[in-house]
Design a protein around this motif. Structure first.
Motif, PDB file in Angstrom:
ATOM      1  N   HIS A  69      -1.939   6.390   4.246  1.00  0.00           N
ATOM      2  CA  HIS A  69      -3.237   6.075   4.849  1.00  0.00           C
ATOM      3  C   HIS A  69      -3.063   6.156   6.361  1.00  0.00           C
ATOM      4  CE1 HIS A  69      -6.687   3.734   6.182  1.00  0.00           C
ATOM      5  NE2 HIS A  69      -7.221   3.983   4.996  1.00  0.00           N
ATOM      6  N   ASP A  73       0.397   4.208  -0.964  1.00  0.00           N
ATOM      7  CA  ASP A  73      -0.248   5.481  -0.655  1.00  0.00           C
ATOM      8  C   ASP A  73      -0.254   5.725   0.854  1.00  0.00           C
ATOM      9  OD1 ASP A  73      -0.848   5.758  -3.369  1.00  0.00           O
ATOM     10  OD2 ASP A  73      -2.755   4.687  -3.147  1.00  0.00           O
ATOM     11  N   HIS A 120       0.859  -1.197   0.000  1.00  0.00           N
ATOM     12  CA  HIS A 120       0.000   0.000   0.000  1.00  0.00           C
ATOM     13  C   HIS A 120       0.891   1.241   0.000  1.00  0.00           C
ATOM     14  CE1 HIS A 120      -3.114   2.830   1.039  1.00  0.00           C
ATOM     15  NE2 HIS A 120      -4.017   1.877   0.921  1.00  0.00           N
ATOM     16  N   GLU A 164      -4.433   4.628   8.937  1.00  0.00           N
ATOM     17  CA  GLU A 164      -4.319   3.356   9.665  1.00  0.00           C
ATOM     18  C   GLU A 164      -2.959   2.698   9.432  1.00  0.00           C
ATOM     19  OE1 GLU A 164      -6.215   1.884  12.022  1.00  0.00           O
ATOM     20  OE2 GLU A 164      -7.252   3.809  11.942  1.00  0.00           O
ATOM     21  N   ILE A 165      -2.460   2.798   8.215  1.00  0.00           N
ATOM     22  CA  ILE A 165      -1.144   2.243   7.925  1.00  0.00           C
ATOM     23  C   ILE A 165      -0.079   3.027   8.693  1.00  0.00           C
ATOM     24  CG2 ILE A 165       0.591   1.975   6.101  1.00  0.00           C
ATOM     25  CD1 ILE A 165      -1.712   1.105   4.265  1.00  0.00           C
TER      26      ILE A 165
END
Length: 116
Positions: free
Chosen positions: A83, A81, A79, A85-86
């Motif tokens: 984010h 991008d 992922h 939560e990441i």
């Protein structure tokens, strides 16, 4: 893929450590600190229990830094991008490294007080 010979599995582990060394400044910094700790132990020659505690602390810091780096690399691959939560997951893994690093500093301070 499972049940490979020990030498093959050891090669994978060493390749992971080499990759972390090449790409992660934090890992190299922790390795420098580990070298400093070993030098200090050889210089002051404390009781064997201090060698064990320091060795355990160093191993835990380096192992958690390897895990943190692996998690970050995997997340960035899956992922790329940004984010929220990441970001939290990466922050938590970094927090684990910070926590054990502070524990290692407590051991170092305790050793310094004992040897003074």
């Amino acid at each position: 893929m499972k049940n490979r010979p020990f030498s093959t599995r050891l090669g994978f582990a060493l390749a992971g450590i080499r990759a972390c060394w090449r790409t992660e400044r934090s890992f190299r910094t922790h390795c420098f600190c580990a070298t400093f700790a070993a030098t200090a132990l050889f210089t002051i020659q404390p009781a064997p229990v201090w060698w064990a505690l320091t060795g355990l602390a160093v191993a835990l810091v380096l192992a958690l830094e390897l895990i943190n780096s692996a998690i970050e690399r995997l997340i960035d691959h899956l992922h790329p991008d940004i984010h929220p939560e990441i970001g939290h997951v990466k922050d938590m893994a970094a927090g684990a490294v910070l926590t054990i690093s502070l524990g290692a500093l407590v051991i170092a301070a305790s050793l310094a007080v004992t040897m003074a």
